[in-house]
Design a protein around this motif. Structure first.
Motif, PDB file in Angstrom:
ATOM      1  N   VAL A   1       9.773  11.955 -12.056  1.00  0.00           N
ATOM      2  CA  VAL A   1       9.908  12.000 -10.597  1.00  0.00           C
ATOM      3  C   VAL A   1       8.732  12.762  -9.993  1.00  0.00           C
ATOM      4  CG1 VAL A   1      11.302  12.984  -8.714  1.00  0.00           C
ATOM      5  CG2 VAL A   1      12.406  11.689 -10.550  1.00  0.00           C
ATOM      6  N   GLU A   2       8.344  13.866 -10.612  1.00  0.00           N
ATOM      7  CA  GLU A   2       7.199  14.641 -10.113  1.00  0.00           C
ATOM      8  C   GLU A   2       5.903  13.846 -10.250  1.00  0.00           C
ATOM      9  OE1 GLU A   2       7.361  17.423  -8.315  1.00  0.00           O
ATOM     10  OE2 GLU A   2       9.509  17.034  -8.487  1.00  0.00           O
ATOM     11  N   ALA A   3       5.737  13.146 -11.357  1.00  0.00           N
ATOM     12  CA  ALA A   3       4.541  12.311 -11.545  1.00  0.00           C
ATOM     13  C   ALA A   3       4.490  11.206 -10.495  1.00  0.00           C
ATOM     14  CB  ALA A   3       4.523  11.712 -12.953  1.00  0.00           C
ATOM     15  N   PHE A   4       5.637  10.619 -10.188  1.00  0.00           N
ATOM     16  CA  PHE A   4       5.711   9.544  -9.198  1.00  0.00           C
ATOM     17  C   PHE A   4       5.223  10.028  -7.836  1.00  0.00           C
ATOM     18  CE2 PHE A   4       7.773   7.027  -5.940  1.00  0.00           C
ATOM     19  CZ  PHE A   4       7.624   5.733  -6.399  1.00  0.00           C
ATOM     20  N   ARG A   5       5.524  11.272  -7.489  1.00  0.00           N
ATOM     21  CA  ARG A   5       5.129  11.830  -6.188  1.00  0.00           C
ATOM     22  C   ARG A   5       3.619  11.835  -5.979  1.00  0.00           C
ATOM     23  NH1 ARG A   5       9.574  15.159  -3.889  1.00  0.00           N
ATOM     24  NH2 ARG A   5      11.066  15.384  -5.585  1.00  0.00           N
ATOM     25  N   THR A   6       2.857  11.738  -7.065  1.00  0.00           N
ATOM     26  CA  THR A   6       1.397  11.716  -6.944  1.00  0.00           C
ATOM     27  C   THR A   6       0.887  10.352  -6.493  1.00  0.00           C
ATOM     28  OG1 THR A   6       0.945  10.987  -9.232  1.00  0.00           O
ATOM     29  CG2 THR A   6       1.208  13.372  -8.852  1.00  0.00           C
ATOM     30  N   PHE A   7       1.690   9.317  -6.668  1.00  0.00           N
ATOM     31  CA  PHE A   7       1.293   7.932  -6.402  1.00  0.00           C
ATOM     32  C   PHE A   7      -0.015   7.599  -7.135  1.00  0.00           C
ATOM     33  CE2 PHE A   7       4.538   8.498  -3.308  1.00  0.00           C
ATOM     34  CZ  PHE A   7       5.121   7.262  -3.185  1.00  0.00           C
TER      35      PHE A   7
ATOM     36  N   GLY B   1      -1.324   5.979 -10.597  1.00  0.00           N
ATOM     37  CA  GLY B   1      -0.934   5.176 -11.752  1.00  0.00           C
ATOM     38  C   GLY B   1      -1.285   5.809 -13.076  1.00  0.00           C
ATOM     39  N   GLY B   2      -2.406   6.514 -13.150  1.00  0.00           N
ATOM     40  CA  GLY B   2      -2.805   7.173 -14.392  1.00  0.00           C
ATOM     41  C   GLY B   2      -1.877   8.301 -14.783  1.00  0.00           C
ATOM     42  N   VAL B   3      -1.417   9.058 -13.806  1.00  0.00           N
ATOM     43  CA  VAL B   3      -0.490  10.163 -14.066  1.00  0.00           C
ATOM     44  C   VAL B   3       0.839   9.598 -14.578  1.00  0.00           C
ATOM     45  CG1 VAL B   3       0.822  12.038 -12.998  1.00  0.00           C
ATOM     46  CG2 VAL B   3      -1.586  11.707 -12.403  1.00  0.00           C
ATOM     47  N   ILE B   4       1.304   8.542 -13.943  1.00  0.00           N
ATOM     48  CA  ILE B   4       2.553   7.912 -14.384  1.00  0.00           C
ATOM     49  C   ILE B   4       2.385   7.303 -15.777  1.00  0.00           C
ATOM     50  CG2 ILE B   4       4.215   6.071 -13.888  1.00  0.00           C
ATOM     51  CD1 ILE B   4       3.478   6.581 -10.860  1.00  0.00           C
TER      52      ILE B   4
ATOM     53  N   TYR C   1      -1.361  -1.188 -13.937  1.00  0.00           N
ATOM     54  CA  TYR C   1      -0.057  -1.762 -13.582  1.00  0.00           C
ATOM     55  C   TYR C   1       0.702  -0.827 -12.651  1.00  0.00           C
ATOM     56  CZ  TYR C   1       4.905  -2.933 -14.424  1.00  0.00           C
ATOM     57  OH  TYR C   1       6.241  -3.219 -14.294  1.00  0.00           O
ATOM     58  N   PHE C   2       0.808   0.434 -13.025  1.00  0.00           N
ATOM     59  CA  PHE C   2       1.553   1.373 -12.192  1.00  0.00           C
ATOM     60  C   PHE C   2       0.839   1.670 -10.881  1.00  0.00           C
ATOM     61  CE2 PHE C   2       3.999   2.205 -16.060  1.00  0.00           C
ATOM     62  CZ  PHE C   2       5.257   1.983 -15.519  1.00  0.00           C
ATOM     63  N   GLN C   3      -0.483   1.623 -10.880  1.00  0.00           N
ATOM     64  CA  GLN C   3      -1.179   1.839  -9.615  1.00  0.00           C
ATOM     65  C   GLN C   3      -0.847   0.726  -8.630  1.00  0.00           C
ATOM     66  OE1 GLN C   3      -2.998   4.752  -8.902  1.00  0.00           O
ATOM     67  NE2 GLN C   3      -2.380   3.901  -6.932  1.00  0.00           N
ATOM     68  N   ARG C   4      -0.791  -0.523  -9.106  1.00  0.00           N
ATOM     69  CA  ARG C   4      -0.399  -1.632  -8.219  1.00  0.00           C
ATOM     70  C   ARG C   4       1.016  -1.413  -7.673  1.00  0.00           C
ATOM     71  NH1 ARG C   4      -2.909  -4.424 -12.342  1.00  0.00           N
ATOM     72  NH2 ARG C   4      -0.938  -5.086 -13.270  1.00  0.00           N
ATOM     73  N   ILE C   5       1.913  -0.961  -8.539  1.00  0.00           N
ATOM     74  CA  ILE C   5       3.303  -0.752  -8.130  1.00  0.00           C
ATOM     75  C   ILE C   5       3.401   0.354  -7.085  1.00  0.00           C
ATOM     76  CG2 ILE C   5       5.545   0.117  -8.914  1.00  0.00           C
ATOM     77  CD1 ILE C   5       5.071  -1.438 -11.518  1.00  0.00           C
ATOM     78  N   VAL C   6       2.829   1.524  -7.360  1.00  0.00           N
ATOM     79  CA  VAL C   6       2.989   2.640  -6.419  1.00  0.00           C
ATOM     80  C   VAL C   6       2.226   2.413  -5.123  1.00  0.00           C
ATOM     81  CG1 VAL C   6       3.635   4.343  -8.160  1.00  0.00           C
ATOM     82  CG2 VAL C   6       1.228   4.097  -7.526  1.00  0.00           C
ATOM     83  N   THR C   7       1.133   1.679  -5.177  1.00  0.00           N
ATOM     84  CA  THR C   7       0.417   1.339  -3.940  1.00  0.00           C
ATOM     85  C   THR C   7       1.295   0.449  -3.066  1.00  0.00           C
ATOM     86  OG1 THR C   7      -1.746   1.587  -4.977  1.00  0.00           O
ATOM     87  CG2 THR C   7      -1.632   0.202  -3.009  1.00  0.00           C
ATOM     88  N   ASP C   8       1.970  -0.515  -3.685  1.00  0.00           N
ATOM     89  CA  ASP C   8       2.901  -1.375  -2.948  1.00  0.00           C
ATOM     90  C   ASP C   8       4.064  -0.563  -2.388  1.00  0.00           C
ATOM     91  OD1 ASP C   8       4.126  -4.002  -2.152  1.00  0.00           O
ATOM     92  OD2 ASP C   8       5.627  -3.350  -3.623  1.00  0.00           O
ATOM     93  N   TYR C   9       4.659   0.291  -3.218  1.00  0.00           N
ATOM     94  CA  TYR C   9       5.775   1.121  -2.754  1.00  0.00           C
ATOM     95  C   TYR C   9       5.355   1.988  -1.566  1.00  0.00           C
ATOM     96  CZ  TYR C   9       8.505   0.220  -7.058  1.00  0.00           C
ATOM     97  OH  TYR C   9       9.220  -0.346  -8.086  1.00  0.00           O
ATOM     98  N   HIS C  10       4.203   2.616  -1.685  1.00  0.00           N
ATOM     99  CA  HIS C  10       3.722   3.492  -0.610  1.00  0.00           C
ATOM    100  C   HIS C  10       3.518   2.690   0.672  1.00  0.00           C
ATOM    101  CE1 HIS C  10       1.178   6.413   1.509  1.00  0.00           C
ATOM    102  NE2 HIS C  10       1.833   7.306   0.779  1.00  0.00           N
TER     103      HIS C  10
END
Length: 127
Positions: free
Chosen positions: A14-20, A22-25, A54-63
């Motif tokens: 959850v804390e990693a997700f807050r960074t938005f 993808g590399g951290v996640i 992959y995760f960068q695309r996801i969190v960019t969309d979510y944001h």
């Protein structure tokens, strides 16, 4: 493996997700990583860089949809031997005002690698 250790993994997620970021996640995943999505599609990511993209695309969309954080609930843990578990959580994406944007349930195959839990496969639950 203890339920508390798995909870700590998801708390850190959850804390990693807050960074938005993808590399951290992606640092919580072990390549090759297999993602099975609810509509029936499967993706395999061979490298850490693939997972991060992959995760960068996801969190960019979510944001872009107004998501600013996430939380999980209903953690279920099934031991798979000494070093692996199957963990299932319900995720909620949250807006700035903490209202819920999206909800889904997902299961993760986690294994202990170099002293930390890492995801090597995940399955979205079909509704």
């Amino acid at each position: 493996m203890s339920h508390d250790r798995v909870r700590e993994f998801f708390d850190a997620f959850v804390e990693a997700f807050r960074t938005f970021d993808g590399g951290v996640i992606a640092s919580r995943y072990l390549p090759p990583y297999l993602a099975f999505h609810a509509p029936g599609s499967v993706q395999v990511f061979a490298t850490g860089a693939d997972i991060a993209a992959y995760f960068q695309r996801i969190v960019t969309d979510y944001h872009g949809r107004g998501c600013r954080s996430c939380r999980y609930e209903d953690l279920a843990v099934v031991p798979l031997g000494r070093d692996c578990v199957l963990a299932t959580v319900t995720w909620e994406l949250l807006a700035q005002d903490r209202s819920v944007i999206s909800v889904w349930r997902e299961s993760y195959n986690l294994c202990l690698v170099d002293g930390g839990l890492r995801v090597f496969a995940s399955t979205d639950h079909a509704e």
